[in-house]
Design an enzyme around this catalytic site. Structure first.
Site, short mmCIF file in Angstrom:
data_model
loop_
_atom_site.label_atom_id
_atom_site.label_comp_id
_atom_site.label_asym_id
_atom_site.label_seq_id
_atom_site.Cartn_x
_atom_site.Cartn_y
_atom_site.Cartn_z
N HIS A 195 0.84 -1.20 0.00
CA HIS A 195 0.00 0.00 0.00
C HIS A 195 0.87 1.25 0.00
O HIS A 195 1.89 1.32 0.69
CB HIS A 195 -0.91 0.02 1.23
CG HIS A 195 -1.92 -1.09 1.24
ND1 HIS A 195 -3.04 -1.08 2.04
CD2 HIS A 195 -1.99 -2.25 0.53
CE1 HIS A 195 -3.75 -2.18 1.84
NE2 HIS A 195 -3.12 -2.91 0.93
N THR A 196 0.46 2.24 -0.78
CA THR A 196 1.29 3.43 -0.95
C THR A 196 1.55 4.15 0.38
O THR A 196 0.68 4.25 1.24
CB THR A 196 0.66 4.40 -1.96
OG1 THR A 196 1.55 5.51 -2.15
CG2 THR A 196 -0.70 4.90 -1.50
#
Length: 210
Positions: free
Chosen positions: A83-84
């Site tokens: 996830h960013t």
């Protein structure tokens, strides 16, 4: 064309497979003689059970060289698990585009893409080891049991731990350079057969004096 069973199961049991002959995903490339052993799950389902978060939208590749040994439960984890960190939230809003009125074409903004996983030749990956996205592992390296590999591994290094760290080199730097130059894994079958004793006994000097 049907692949002969012996070409899939080289030991005659159904726990060990030549990966090249069971992988169908075009974004996974496996070299000759590389095998995967699984005494828990069906080893022919390697790309389903062991190559995780590997979605076509990211166009990432898993590249595994020749003569690699991959132990039961080893995992290769790709971008969509990552996830960013550029967002204020780690929540992956773009993969729930309809819920939030977002455009599906921007789904890759949900994670940070670190690229392909590249495994060299003659690499041994131990039981339940985890290889993370973007990692390159050099020829002849050994990845210890349950190691989590988050960064590149040099040729002929032994690594272990969480995160994995280099424990030692398998050989001195001069011998490693000789082995890299030799590239025995690219030899034709008959030449490998001819030098099998030297390869198995570690007599690199016998080969280089050929």
């Amino acid at each position: 064309m049907t692949i002969p069973e012996k070409s899939i199961y080289p030991r005659g049991d159904h726990e060990t497979v030549f990966l090249k002959n069971v992988v169908k995903d075009p974004n996974i490339a496996v070299g000759d003689y590389t095998f995967y052993n699984d005494f828990v799950n069906d080893p022919t389902r390697f790309e389903k059970n062991n190559v995780l978060y590997h979605y076509p939208v990211n166009r990432e590749k898993l590249i595994i060289g020749k003569f690699c040994s991959i132990a039961c439960g080893a995992k290769f984890i790709f971008t969509s698990a990552n996830h960013t960190l550029q967002s204020l939230s780690t929540y992956p809003f773009p993969i729930l585009a309809d819920e939030w009125g977002l455009d599906w074409k921007n789904v890759t903004e949900a994670w940070d893409n670190k690229g392909d996983i590249v495994i060299g030749n003659d690499v041994w990956i131990g039981y339940e080891a985890v290889i993370m996205q973007g990692v390159t592992i050099g020829n002849g390296a050994i990845i210890g049991t349950r190691a989590v590999v988050t960064k590149d591994v040099p040729p002929y290094a032994i690594v272990g731990g969480v995160p994995a760290r280099e424990i030692r080199k398998r050989y001195d730097l001069k011998t490693i350079a000789m082995l890299q130059k030799l590239g025995w894994w690219n030899w034709p079958y008959e030449k490998i057969r001819r030098h099998l004793w030297e390869i198995m006994s570690g007599k690199v000097e016998k080969i280089t004096n050929e």
